[in-house]
Motif scaffolding. Structure first.
Motif, mmCIF file in Angstrom:
data_model
loop_
_atom_site.group_PDB
_atom_site.id
_atom_site.type_symbol
_atom_site.label_atom_id
_atom_site.label_comp_id
_atom_site.label_asym_id
_atom_site.label_seq_id
_atom_site.Cartn_x
_atom_site.Cartn_y
_atom_site.Cartn_z
ATOM 1 N N ALA A 4 44.569 41.768 42.280
ATOM 2 C CA ALA A 4 43.143 41.968 41.992
ATOM 3 C C ALA A 4 42.857 41.680 40.518
ATOM 4 O O ALA A 4 41.845 41.054 40.190
ATOM 5 C CB ALA A 4 42.719 43.388 42.353
ATOM 6 N N ARG A 5 43.740 42.135 39.617
ATOM 7 C CA ARG A 5 43.549 41.853 38.191
ATOM 8 C C ARG A 5 43.639 40.359 37.923
ATOM 9 O O ARG A 5 42.880 39.815 37.131
ATOM 10 C CB ARG A 5 44.569 42.620 37.345
ATOM 11 C CG ARG A 5 44.272 44.103 37.240
ATOM 12 C CD ARG A 5 45.025 44.810 36.129
ATOM 13 N NE ARG A 5 46.430 44.515 36.072
ATOM 14 C CZ ARG A 5 47.412 45.288 36.561
ATOM 15 N NH1 ARG A 5 47.105 46.409 37.163
ATOM 16 N NH2 ARG A 5 48.669 44.942 36.448
ATOM 17 N N LEU A 6 44.581 39.688 38.574
ATOM 18 C CA LEU A 6 44.711 38.244 38.410
ATOM 19 C C LEU A 6 43.463 37.534 38.933
ATOM 20 O O LEU A 6 42.944 36.621 38.279
ATOM 21 C CB LEU A 6 45.955 37.744 39.145
ATOM 22 C CG LEU A 6 46.255 36.259 39.032
ATOM 23 C CD1 LEU A 6 46.439 35.829 37.583
ATOM 24 C CD2 LEU A 6 47.478 35.913 39.848
ATOM 25 N N ASP A 7 42.956 37.969 40.081
ATOM 26 C CA ASP A 7 41.713 37.402 40.614
ATOM 27 C C ASP A 7 40.570 37.578 39.621
ATOM 28 O O ASP A 7 39.773 36.658 39.411
ATOM 29 C CB ASP A 7 41.335 38.065 41.946
ATOM 30 C CG ASP A 7 42.204 37.605 43.101
ATOM 31 O OD1 ASP A 7 42.905 36.579 42.960
ATOM 32 O OD2 ASP A 7 42.184 38.287 44.151
ATOM 33 N N ASP A 8 40.483 38.769 39.002
ATOM 34 C CA ASP A 8 39.431 39.021 38.011
ATOM 35 C C ASP A 8 39.571 38.083 36.820
ATOM 36 O O ASP A 8 38.581 37.547 36.322
ATOM 37 C CB ASP A 8 39.475 40.480 37.536
ATOM 38 C CG ASP A 8 39.061 41.467 38.614
ATOM 39 O OD1 ASP A 8 38.463 41.036 39.631
ATOM 40 O OD2 ASP A 8 39.349 42.671 38.449
ATOM 41 N N LEU A 9 40.799 37.880 36.358
ATOM 42 C CA LEU A 9 41.019 36.973 35.225
ATOM 43 C C LEU A 9 40.627 35.545 35.575
ATOM 44 O O LEU A 9 40.012 34.839 34.775
ATOM 45 C CB LEU A 9 42.483 37.011 34.787
ATOM 46 C CG LEU A 9 42.920 38.236 34.010
ATOM 47 C CD1 LEU A 9 44.433 38.231 33.826
ATOM 48 C CD2 LEU A 9 42.230 38.278 32.651
ATOM 49 N N LEU A 10 40.976 35.123 36.771
ATOM 50 C CA LEU A 10 40.654 33.759 37.180
ATOM 51 C C LEU A 10 39.162 33.576 37.421
ATOM 52 O O LEU A 10 38.649 32.464 37.293
ATOM 53 C CB LEU A 10 41.444 33.394 38.436
ATOM 54 C CG LEU A 10 42.955 33.291 38.243
ATOM 55 C CD1 LEU A 10 43.644 33.075 39.579
ATOM 56 C CD2 LEU A 10 43.311 32.185 37.258
ATOM 57 N N ALA A 11 38.463 34.628 37.743
ATOM 58 C CA ALA A 11 37.030 34.558 38.015
ATOM 59 C C ALA A 11 36.194 34.569 36.733
ATOM 60 O O ALA A 11 35.027 34.199 36.761
ATOM 61 C CB ALA A 11 36.603 35.720 38.912
ATOM 62 N N GLU A 12 36.798 34.987 35.622
ATOM 63 C CA GLU A 12 36.049 35.020 34.359
ATOM 64 C C GLU A 12 35.652 33.608 33.957
ATOM 65 O O GLU A 12 36.393 32.658 34.151
ATOM 66 C CB GLU A 12 36.906 35.628 33.239
ATOM 67 C CG GLU A 12 37.071 37.117 33.339
ATOM 68 C CD GLU A 12 37.929 37.671 32.201
ATOM 69 O OE1 GLU A 12 38.235 36.934 31.245
ATOM 70 O OE2 GLU A 12 38.301 38.847 32.301
ATOM 71 N N LYS A 13 34.463 33.497 33.342
ATOM 72 C CA LYS A 13 33.999 32.195 32.852
ATOM 73 C C LYS A 13 34.759 31.870 31.576
ATOM 74 O O LYS A 13 35.041 32.751 30.772
ATOM 75 C CB LYS A 13 32.502 32.238 32.590
ATOM 76 C CG LYS A 13 31.726 32.422 33.864
ATOM 77 C CD LYS A 13 30.254 32.349 33.641
ATOM 78 C CE LYS A 13 29.594 32.513 34.988
ATOM 79 N NZ LYS A 13 28.196 32.376 34.968
#
Length: 131
Positions: free
Chosen positions: A102-111
């Motif tokens: 989930a943290r990795l997904d959040d990082l990848l979703a950041e602009k």
């Protein structure tokens, strides 16, 4: 409800070792369904009785099954308490990895950050003097 204590490192090692082979996982599955004699279990596999006994011994050392004597037979049944403790351990690992993903997904979703402040200041090598 009885509180479960954490598995020690040695117990974790024994549980993972015991579950590392398909034969032992199958023996565990069969003994969850019903108590069975070691000879009945051995008849289900294309291996020697001694080999099945060794698999049973590994599961017993991990406390995943309990063996008891009834006359000349040795009966084997799953140990639901240890299975529940092992399941809780695996659930904690699952929770750990799901939170990391989930943290990795959040990082990848950041602009991407505004990169205009990091413009390249190196000179173009094609414009060197002496051309």
């Amino acid at each position: 409800m009885v509180a479960q204590r954490e598995l020690s490192e040695a117990e974790v090692d024994r549980v993972f070792h015991a579950l590392a082979t398909s034969t032992r996982r199958d023996i565990l599955r069969r003994t969850i369904e019903r108590e069975q004699s070691v000879s009945t279990l051995a008849s289900e596999y294309e291996m020697s009785f001694a080999a099945v006994q060794k698999h049973v011994a590994v599961l017993e050392a991990a406390d995943l099954i309990v063996k008891r004597a009834e006359g000349r037979e040795r009966l084997v049944r799953a140990n639901p308490e240890m299975i529940a403790r092992a399941s809780a351990l695996l659930a904690r690992y699952e929770e750990l990895w799901r939170s990391r993903i989930a943290r990795l997904d959040d990082l990848l979703a950041e602009k991407p950050a505004d990169r205009t402040s990091n413009t390249d200041t190196t000179e173009d090598p094609r414009t060197e003097e002496g051309d």
